[in-house]
Scaffold this motif. Structure first.
Motif, short mmCIF file in Angstrom:
data_model
loop_
_atom_site.label_atom_id
_atom_site.label_comp_id
_atom_site.label_asym_id
_atom_site.label_seq_id
_atom_site.Cartn_x
_atom_site.Cartn_y
_atom_site.Cartn_z
N UNK A 1 0.77 -1.23 0.00
CA UNK A 1 0.00 0.00 0.00
C UNK A 1 0.81 1.28 0.00
N UNK A 2 2.11 1.21 -0.16
CA UNK A 2 2.94 2.42 -0.10
C UNK A 2 2.87 3.22 -1.41
N UNK A 3 3.29 4.48 -1.32
CA UNK A 3 3.40 5.34 -2.49
C UNK A 3 4.84 5.30 -2.98
N UNK A 4 4.99 4.92 -4.25
CA UNK A 4 6.31 4.72 -4.85
C UNK A 4 6.46 5.65 -6.04
N UNK A 5 7.64 6.21 -6.21
CA UNK A 5 7.97 6.97 -7.41
C UNK A 5 9.20 6.35 -8.06
N UNK A 6 9.15 6.18 -9.38
CA UNK A 6 10.30 5.67 -10.12
C UNK A 6 10.76 6.77 -11.08
N UNK A 7 11.96 7.27 -10.84
CA UNK A 7 12.54 8.32 -11.68
C UNK A 7 13.33 7.67 -12.81
N UNK B 1 5.86 -3.69 -12.23
CA UNK B 1 5.32 -5.03 -11.97
C UNK B 1 5.50 -5.43 -10.52
N UNK B 2 6.71 -5.23 -10.01
CA UNK B 2 7.02 -5.66 -8.65
C UNK B 2 6.26 -4.82 -7.63
N UNK B 3 6.21 -3.51 -7.84
CA UNK B 3 5.49 -2.64 -6.90
C UNK B 3 4.01 -3.01 -6.83
N UNK B 4 3.44 -3.41 -7.95
CA UNK B 4 2.02 -3.77 -7.96
C UNK B 4 1.75 -5.08 -7.22
N UNK B 5 2.79 -5.94 -7.04
CA UNK B 5 2.61 -7.10 -6.16
C UNK B 5 2.25 -6.65 -4.75
N UNK B 6 2.70 -5.45 -4.39
CA UNK B 6 2.50 -4.90 -3.04
C UNK B 6 1.37 -3.88 -3.01
N UNK B 7 0.56 -3.85 -4.06
CA UNK B 7 -0.57 -2.91 -4.14
C UNK B 7 -0.12 -1.47 -3.94
N UNK C 1 6.43 10.61 -0.98
CA UNK C 1 6.49 9.20 -1.34
C UNK C 1 7.18 8.40 -0.24
N UNK C 2 6.69 7.18 -0.06
CA UNK C 2 7.32 6.28 0.92
C UNK C 2 8.64 5.73 0.39
N UNK D 1 10.28 12.84 0.48
CA UNK D 1 10.10 11.56 1.15
C UNK D 1 9.18 11.74 2.36
N UNK D 2 8.23 10.85 2.50
CA UNK D 2 7.36 10.86 3.67
C UNK D 2 8.16 10.46 4.91
N UNK D 3 7.64 10.69 6.11
CA UNK D 3 8.33 10.21 7.31
C UNK D 3 8.64 8.72 7.19
N UNK D 4 9.86 8.35 7.56
CA UNK D 4 10.36 6.97 7.42
C UNK D 4 10.51 6.55 5.96
N UNK D 5 10.56 7.53 5.05
CA UNK D 5 10.70 7.22 3.64
C UNK D 5 12.11 6.77 3.28
N UNK D 6 12.20 6.07 2.14
CA UNK D 6 13.48 5.55 1.67
C UNK D 6 13.73 6.01 0.23
#
Length: 322
Positions: free
Chosen positions: A150-156, A168-174, A212-213, A231-236
């Motif tokens: 359920x996290x928010x991901x950005x791919x640059x 594809x991989x991120x969508x495994x994690x919704x 983004x997480x 980056x959100x709190x605890x973001x990577x």
């Protein structure tokens, strides 16, 4: 055999298609008849000799390796005396970047540890497109990025191979996944399933209010503190490559970011071919789908490298040998 030969750094137009002697495999190598080969950043850097720091790896004044090409798929035609994992007739694929390159040729001798058995249902062009970029995406998002549901991901730089597999991989994690790339790639990115797609030339995502997480970066073209702001709190923030100077900056600031913030920045040290068993399972289940631009014949390699260097490709750029 025919091969694309490089004698100096410069334009891809200066690469030569030559008839040379077919290599013989060493004791721990197999000789592979190449069926398909992908174009990668390493190939572009090896041909151009840029950035200059890469010459420490490839050769200071001219390339140490006369034949570029690192991501191949093909058929084993000969085995060295100590080879244990393969036999003649096996179809294989893998990333040769740690054992000498040489993929832009009709045949290449490769260490058996650099190769993986290709499933019979996997097309050669898909196999050539998978080994490097899919491993980067998986290790970047999961092993290093610790992606959670359920996290928010950005791919640059999402319009290349890493972006396609990363989606594809991120969508495994919704995950909710945002792409950043050039305008001419945005329609493709949305069609492939990105939730949002941003044109980097008109929108600087590091100056927008969205947070983004997890950010997976293939470009690393901004300073560390710009990324931290979104980056959100605890973001990577995880990078798999890009500007050498920005990567050095990130490496130096990484411990300070960890000390003074609740965020984390990391660089992926790729473990070559580590995840190919899992990736093959996903491919066969149609959960991981390569996005491939295809060229035909070895003679197309110089033009393909120039096209890649100009950033025009969508997904992975692969040359299928005839």
């Amino acid at each position: 055999m025919r091969a694309i030969v490089q004698t100096k750094y410069g334009s891809a137009d200066e690469l030569e298609l030559r008839e040379i002697e077919t290599p013989s495999p060493a004791a721990n190598q197999v000789l592979v008849r190449v069926q398909a080969v992908a174009i990668n950043d390493y190939d572009w850097c090896m041909v151009s000799g840029k950035p200059l720091v890469y010459r420490l790896m490839f050769g200071l004044f001219k390339p140490k390796t006369p034949i570029p090409g690192m991501e191949i798929a093909g058929e084993v035609v000969e085995c060295g005396v100590n080879v244990k994992n393969f036999k003649v007739g096996d179809t294989v694929f893998g990333d040769l970047s740690e054992c000498g390159f040489g993929g832009f040729a009709e045949y290449v001798s490769a260490d058996e540890n650099a190769l993986f058995l290709k499933p019979s249902q996997m097309k050669y062009e898909d196999a050539a497109a998978i080994s490097h970029a899919a491993c980067l995406a998986l290790q970047g998002l999961v092993d290093v990025g610790n992606l959670a549901c359920g996290e928010k991901v950005l791919i640059n730089g999402a319009g290349g191979g890493v972006g396609a597999y990363g989606l594809n991989i991120a969508k495994f994690y919704d995950a909710h996944v945002t792409a950043v790339d050039a305008a001419h790639k945005l329609a493709m990115l949305k069609q492939n399933g990105f939730d949002e797609a941003l044109d980097y030339q008109s929108i600087d995502f590091t100056r927008q209010p969205a947070q983004y997480d997890l950010i997976l970066d293939t470009k690393t073209n901004r300073g560390v503190f710009r990324y931290l702001k979104v980056l959100a709190p605890n973001g990577r923030y995880v990078t798999v490559g890009g500007s050498v100077m920005r990567l050095i900056q990130l490496l130096l600031l990484k411990p300070w970011v960890a000390l003074f913030t609740n965020k984390r920045v990391s660089i992926v040290a790729l473990k070559t071919n580590k995840d190919l068993a899992t990736i093959c399972e996903w491919y066969l289940a149609k959960k991981l789908v390569p996005v491939v631009e295809l060229r035909e014949s070895l003679s197309a390699v110089p033009q393909a490298i120039s096209y890649f260097g100009a950033g025009k490709h969508k997904g992975k750029l692969v040359v299928r040998l005839k």
